[in-house]
Design an enzyme around this catalytic site. Structure first.
Site, PDB file in Angstrom:
ATOM      1  N   ASP A   1       0.841  -1.398   0.271  1.00  0.00           N
ATOM      2  CA  ASP A   1      -0.292  -0.094   0.063  1.00  0.00           C
ATOM      3  C   ASP A   1       0.956   1.094   0.294  1.00  0.00           C
ATOM      4  O   ASP A   1       0.359   2.524   0.109  1.00  0.00           O
ATOM      5  CB  ASP A   1      -1.120   0.401   1.522  1.00  0.00           C
ATOM      6  CG  ASP A   1      -0.432   0.139   2.450  1.00  0.00           C
ATOM      7  OD1 ASP A   1       0.832  -0.131   2.642  1.00  0.00           O
ATOM      8  OD2 ASP A   1      -0.721   0.076   3.303  1.00  0.00           O
TER       9      ASP A   1
ATOM     10  N   GLU B   1      11.749  -2.923  12.792  1.00  0.00           N
ATOM     11  CA  GLU B   1      12.049  -1.671  11.947  1.00  0.00           C
ATOM     12  C   GLU B   1      13.870  -1.637  12.248  1.00  0.00           C
ATOM     13  O   GLU B   1      15.138  -1.879  13.002  1.00  0.00           O
ATOM     14  CB  GLU B   1      11.727  -0.289  11.417  1.00  0.00           C
ATOM     15  CG  GLU B   1      10.498  -0.787  10.792  1.00  0.00           C
ATOM     16  CD  GLU B   1       9.553  -0.390  11.341  1.00  0.00           C
ATOM     17  OE1 GLU B   1       8.453  -0.386  10.754  1.00  0.00           O
ATOM     18  OE2 GLU B   1       9.627  -0.724  12.559  1.00  0.00           O
TER      19      GLU B   1
END
Length: 318
Positions: free
Chosen positions: A143, A224
């Site tokens: 997305d 992350e």
């Protein structure tokens, strides 16, 4: 059928690991309109995805961006136990080199606040460590929206490069803060005691810097940071891109209406702090693009983070 068998079991006895399946690998670039110069580094674009009504249209939209990028290999890791024909058809029609992986997340965590996409990215990392010696790794969700300029920039990554990501959190953007050409901190509305407070779409890694120790944890919000820490990354290693992190070239778009935040920042006062001109330009950019409003009296008070500590924007941050 594994899922049928597991449905009748005590969840505590269900195995945490689920076997991945390599569906298809295509190394041939069949695009006749692209000049794949041998001088360019290969970009390995890793996309985790999962079955839902928006999956096909969002992968289709992303595919039509990637089809314009030379020297790119698309790795799509799908969160389902079978090789999806719909995903396979999209990959074949692009003409791109690609790897299609079936990588379901551990069944015991289905329906819980399990970090989505980790099992998929881990599967892609395993494939890369076995099959790629050079190039650049980039994690791009299905997305995301990407400016083609970003691909030109990340291709030059020597270790780890970073750049802003738009439409993120309560600040409207997640970005490194740059001073004198070096990353000195991070502007992200969820510091989370993270050493590297960045979004998954906000960095790229040279494959040669992808150590065997590289890993991504099943910890929501820390995927992350822990991945970058596992690389042995240091703040001084980071290469700021996108005009010293003053421009937005990738957005975390979603198929829902975005609620624009308001940031309480005295932008005129910040204009006088020349050392942080790129950060000030980024704030002006996200305001101009409508990703956040800037007000000197109302809204969320933003902070910059460095070494897991938070600082009021620029003030006291030297």
């Amino acid at each position: 059928m594994e899922f049928i068998r597991y449905a009748s079991m005590d969840p505590r006895s269900i195995p945490i690991t689920v076997k991945n399946q390599l569906c298809q690998v295509n190394y041939n670039d069949e695009r006749v309109f692209i000049n794949n110069s041998s001088d360019l580094k290969m970009i390995y674009y890793v996309t985790p995805t999962y079955p839902r009504p928006e999956q096909v249209p969002e992968l289709t939209r992303l595919a039509h961006t990637l089809m314009h990028v030379p020297k790119i290999h698309w790795i799509v890791a799908d969160d389902q136990s079978l090789c999806s024909k719909d995903v396979a058809d999209i990959l074949r029609r692009t003409g791109l080199p690609y790897t299609h992986i079936s990588s379901p997340k551990p069944y015991i965590y289905k329906g819980t606040n399990f970090p989505r996409g980790v099992a998929n990215r881990r599967a892609a990392l395993s494939w890369l460590q076995e099959n790629a010696d050079e190039g650049v790794l980039y994690f791009g969700d299905d997305d995301n929206t990407i400016d083609l300029q970003l691909f030109d920039e990340i291709r030059l990554t020597k270790k780890v490069s970073m750049f802003p990501v738009g439409l993120i959190g309560d600040y409207g953007v997640s970005s490194p803060v740059v001073k004198d050409g070096k990353v000195v901190g991070f502007f992200d509305s969820w510091p989370g005691s993270r050493m590297f407070a960045v979004d998954m779409a906000g960095f790229a890694v040279n494959i040669e810097f992808l150590k065997p120790s590289a890993s991504m944890p099943y910890i929501a919000g820390h995927e992350e940071d822990r991945f970058l820490v596992s690389l042995g990354l240091k703040l001084e290693d980071i290469e700021p891109l996108a005009a010293n992190c003053s421009k937005v070239l990738v957005w975390h778009t979603k198929t829902v209406k975005y609620k624009k935040p308001t940031l309480r920042v005295d932008i005129k006062k910040l204009d006088d702090v020349t050392a942080y001109k790129y950060f000030v330009n980024l704030l002006k950019e996200i305001s101009r693009l409508g990703m956040a409003s800037i007000s000197n009296s109302n809204g969320t008070k933003p902070y910059i983070t460095r070494n897991r500590k938070s600082y009021e924007t620029v003030a006291g941050f030297n």
